[in-house]
Design a protein around this motif. Sequence first.
Motif, PDB file in Angstrom:
ATOM      1  N   ASP A 103       0.823  -1.210   0.000  1.00 17.98           N
ATOM      2  CA  ASP A 103       0.000   0.000   0.000  1.00 17.98           C
ATOM      3  C   ASP A 103       0.861   1.266   0.000  1.00 17.98           C
ATOM      4  N   TYR A 104       1.976   1.216   0.708  1.00 23.13           N
ATOM      5  CA  TYR A 104       2.872   2.372   0.738  1.00 23.13           C
ATOM      6  C   TYR A 104       3.482   2.609  -0.643  1.00 23.13           C
ATOM      7  N   ALA A 105       3.929   1.540  -1.303  1.00 23.04           N
ATOM      8  CA  ALA A 105       4.509   1.682  -2.643  1.00 23.04           C
ATOM      9  C   ALA A 105       3.498   2.285  -3.612  1.00 23.04           C
ATOM     10  N   TRP A 106       2.255   1.860  -3.494  1.00 25.35           N
ATOM     11  CA  TRP A 106       1.210   2.396  -4.374  1.00 25.35           C
ATOM     12  C   TRP A 106       0.909   3.855  -4.030  1.00 25.35           C
ATOM     13  N   SER A 107       0.748   4.156  -2.743  1.00 28.68           N
ATOM     14  CA  SER A 107       0.368   5.512  -2.340  1.00 28.68           C
ATOM     15  C   SER A 107       1.485   6.523  -2.572  1.00 28.68           C
ATOM     16  N   HIS A 108       2.718   6.042  -2.752  1.00 34.53           N
ATOM     17  CA  HIS A 108       3.846   6.926  -3.023  1.00 34.53           C
ATOM     18  C   HIS A 108       4.324   6.818  -4.468  1.00 34.53           C
ATOM     19  N   ALA A 109       3.446   6.300  -5.326  1.00 33.88           N
ATOM     20  CA  ALA A 109       3.669   6.301  -6.776  1.00 33.88           C
ATOM     21  C   ALA A 109       4.879   5.491  -7.215  1.00 33.88           C
ATOM     22  N   VAL A 110       5.209   4.452  -6.451  1.00 33.29           N
ATOM     23  CA  VAL A 110       6.295   3.559  -6.849  1.00 33.29           C
ATOM     24  C   VAL A 110       5.776   2.484  -7.805  1.00 33.29           C
ATOM     25  N   ILE A 111       4.528   2.056  -7.606  1.00 35.17           N
ATOM     26  CA  ILE A 111       3.916   1.058  -8.477  1.00 35.17           C
ATOM     27  C   ILE A 111       2.615   1.613  -9.059  1.00 35.17           C
ATOM     28  N   SER A 112       2.142   0.953 -10.101  1.00 33.91           N
ATOM     29  CA  SER A 112       0.949   1.407 -10.809  1.00 33.91           C
ATOM     30  C   SER A 112      -0.329   0.983 -10.097  1.00 33.91           C
ATOM     31  N   ASP A 113      -1.428   1.613 -10.485  1.00 38.83           N
ATOM     32  CA  ASP A 113      -2.735   1.214  -9.994  1.00 38.83           C
ATOM     33  C   ASP A 113      -3.016  -0.250 -10.318  1.00 38.83           C
ATOM     34  N   GLU A 114      -2.594  -0.654 -11.514  1.00 37.33           N
ATOM     35  CA  GLU A 114      -2.880  -2.005 -11.966  1.00 37.33           C
ATOM     36  C   GLU A 114      -2.158  -3.047 -11.113  1.00 37.33           C
ATOM     37  N   THR A 115      -0.880  -2.800 -10.834  1.00 40.30           N
ATOM     38  CA  THR A 115      -0.119  -3.735  -9.990  1.00 40.30           C
ATOM     39  C   THR A 115      -0.729  -3.825  -8.601  1.00 40.30           C
ATOM     40  N   HIS A 116      -1.101  -2.689  -8.053  1.00 46.54           N
ATOM     41  CA  HIS A 116      -1.710  -2.664  -6.728  1.00 46.54           C
ATOM     42  C   HIS A 116      -3.016  -3.446  -6.708  1.00 46.54           C
ATOM     43  N   LYS A 117      -3.811  -3.290  -7.746  1.00 50.57           N
ATOM     44  CA  LYS A 117      -5.089  -3.987  -7.816  1.00 50.57           C
ATOM     45  C   LYS A 117      -4.892  -5.496  -7.889  1.00 50.57           C
ATOM     46  N   VAL A 118      -3.909  -5.944  -8.687  1.00 54.34           N
ATOM     47  CA  VAL A 118      -3.635  -7.379  -8.804  1.00 54.34           C
ATOM     48  C   VAL A 118      -3.238  -7.953  -7.447  1.00 54.34           C
ATOM     49  N   ILE A 119      -2.406  -7.239  -6.717  1.00 52.36           N
ATOM     50  CA  ILE A 119      -1.968  -7.719  -5.400  1.00 52.36           C
ATOM     51  C   ILE A 119      -3.141  -7.761  -4.432  1.00 52.36           C
ATOM     52  N   ARG A 120      -3.941  -6.725  -4.400  1.00 55.95           N
ATOM     53  CA  ARG A 120      -5.076  -6.689  -3.482  1.00 55.95           C
ATOM     54  C   ARG A 120      -6.078  -7.809  -3.765  1.00 55.95           C
ATOM     55  N   GLU A 121      -6.198  -8.195  -5.055  1.00 58.68           N
ATOM     56  CA  GLU A 121      -7.174  -9.217  -5.428  1.00 58.68           C
ATOM     57  C   GLU A 121      -6.643 -10.640  -5.318  1.00 58.68           C
ATOM     58  N   ASN A 122      -5.305 -10.817  -5.315  1.00 55.87           N
ATOM     59  CA  ASN A 122      -4.746 -12.169  -5.404  1.00 55.87           C
ATOM     60  C   ASN A 122      -3.837 -12.574  -4.243  1.00 55.87           C
ATOM     61  N   CYS A 123      -3.425 -11.645  -3.412  1.00 52.96           N
ATOM     62  CA  CYS A 123      -2.474 -11.974  -2.345  1.00 52.96           C
ATOM     63  C   CYS A 123      -3.187 -12.121  -1.004  1.00 52.96           C
ATOM     64  N   ASP A 124      -3.104 -13.295  -0.434  1.00 53.93           N
ATOM     65  CA  ASP A 124      -3.624 -13.547   0.904  1.00 53.93           C
ATOM     66  C   ASP A 124      -2.456 -13.545   1.872  1.00 53.93           C
ATOM     67  N   PHE A 125      -2.129 -12.390   2.404  1.00 52.20           N
ATOM     68  CA  PHE A 125      -0.960 -12.287   3.267  1.00 52.20           C
ATOM     69  C   PHE A 125      -1.149 -12.983   4.608  1.00 52.20           C
ATOM     70  N   ASP A 126      -2.372 -13.339   4.935  1.00 53.49           N
ATOM     71  CA  ASP A 126      -2.624 -14.091   6.161  1.00 53.49           C
ATOM     72  C   ASP A 126      -2.456 -15.597   5.960  1.00 53.49           C
ATOM     73  N   GLY A 127      -2.373 -16.032   4.705  1.00 53.12           N
ATOM     74  CA  GLY A 127      -2.317 -17.458   4.416  1.00 53.12           C
ATOM     75  C   GLY A 127      -1.093 -17.850   3.618  1.00 53.12           C
ATOM     76  N   ASP A 128      -1.294 -18.761   2.662  1.00 50.82           N
ATOM     77  CA  ASP A 128      -0.190 -19.270   1.838  1.00 50.82           C
ATOM     78  C   ASP A 128       0.041 -18.305   0.674  1.00 50.82           C
ATOM     79  N   THR A 129       0.698 -17.198   0.983  1.00 48.67           N
ATOM     80  CA  THR A 129       0.802 -16.077   0.041  1.00 48.67           C
ATOM     81  C   THR A 129       1.451 -16.454  -1.281  1.00 48.67           C
ATOM     82  N   TRP A 130       2.612 -17.117  -1.213  1.00 47.46           N
ATOM     83  CA  TRP A 130       3.459 -17.211  -2.397  1.00 47.46           C
ATOM     84  C   TRP A 130       3.142 -18.399  -3.295  1.00 47.46           C
ATOM     85  N   SER A 131       2.197 -19.237  -2.896  1.00 42.14           N
ATOM     86  CA  SER A 131       1.785 -20.319  -3.799  1.00 42.14           C
ATOM     87  C   SER A 131       0.932 -19.792  -4.950  1.00 42.14           C
ATOM     88  N   ASN A 132       0.412 -18.594  -4.798  1.00 46.92           N
ATOM     89  CA  ASN A 132      -0.361 -17.942  -5.853  1.00 46.92           C
ATOM     90  C   ASN A 132       0.605 -17.234  -6.794  1.00 46.92           C
TER      91      ASN A 132
END
Length: 480
Positions: A242-271
């Motif tokens: 969220d910090y990288a996105w809010s400080h214009a380091v990454i694009s809206d699109e990259t941020h959206k993909v992460i928010r929709e596909n990354c479960d940081f509470d679970g098995d994050t990197w198998s996705n």
Amino acid sequence: MNFVVVKATAIFLILALTVVEPKPVPDARKKRSNTEKLINSLASQDLVTNLPGQPAVDFRHYAGYVTVNETNGRALFYWFYEAATNPDLKPLVLWLNGGPGCSSVGYGATQEIGPFIVETDGHGLRFNNYSWNKEANMLFLESPVGVGFSYSNTTTDYDNLGDAFTANDAYAFLHKWFLKFPSYRTRTFYIAGESYAGKYVPELAELINDKNTDPSLHIDLKGVLLGNPETSDAEDWRGIVDYAWSHAVISDETHKVIRENCDFDGDTWSNKICAQAVDEVLKQYKEIDIYSLYTSICIGDTASSNDGSMQVMMMKHTSTMMPRIMGGYDPCLDDYSRKFYNRADVQKALHVSNGPQLKNWSICSTKIFHEWVDSKPSVLPIYKKLIAAGMRIWVYSGDTDGRVPVLSTRYSISALGLPITKAWTPWYHQKQVSGWFQEYKGLTFATFRGAGHAVPCFKPSNSLALFTSFLLGESLPSAR
């Protein structure tokens, strides 16, 4: 038998002398006096007297080894600075840098908060007007073994390094260090640190708290101070993204993909979709200094070196463990430190070198970083335990750090669900807004405006002011 083993053996013998009280015979006082002289002589052997390039100071400082495991020959290197004034009246503070694998001597002591800062040529030292030893006796520890000058004679020790291993050795270090410096045995004590020490510090504090039920092991720990600390894996990762996105380091699109596909509470990197999107975050951060978004990168030897500096040791997400975090902010400073601590005259002055052979010192160890075997996914349960025990907990965050960003820390503190006792408000230093802070029941959180990962490198005067308030247990100044 080398000098480290000799001193360690002497410490062991002293422990035996001090634990068993002598029978009340006429010369008992004399016997105790002799024991105290032997103890004091151990400390005097570590007195630093001829450090090359050192500015003249009125306080004493000591450096050397404490053997934490006689059987395996594990010894941790420390550097201790007495308070600049009235050391007998001021508390003792242990400072830890993280990594895991990075040196508290190379970072904390001589880049951030110690009285001496390594000069840019790596050949001298300059005086730090904002050293934290103005307010406390400061103890810097290179931990675990394999970091800086700390070592083990048993190679298998290096295969078992992790959070619990580090906490246990640091705890053993403290008790044996107190044998060298008995006047600090009952001194008011605090632990401070930054980065991955966000795990080291609470874990050591918990161990001390648990062991304090035995009066013979009591350490007067009053609180902990944590800077840009790794705290909880899930919240830390959310904050990074969220910090990288809010400080214009990454694009809206990259941020959206992460928010929709990354479960940081679970098995994050198998996705794989999540992993690829996080790779994009890391790719963009390689173009700038992730530890300090708005300062220039170092164009020099360190930026492309393999010495284990933080620019080489970028975070990974191939493990379920939270990537480890370095200390420091300017990779060129790492290079200056490496030059300084690999000098024969410096090692001799710090009681490191054994004869003509130099020890190879690096500011961080890539081996430790990549092979860390034990990392708690969250230390928030420890926070709750320490708060219940009545310990003072302060957390601060430089707000231009992308590696352990202010959002990560805010998310982690929010997860504690603590009642707010003083609402979000600016705090001031020299009549300027230094940052913002909020007080909770059992915890204080403060930001530093315009500071990166290693806050004292950016805001030395401000960080000393916060440190002073922390020790006094006073709120930060909320008026100009």
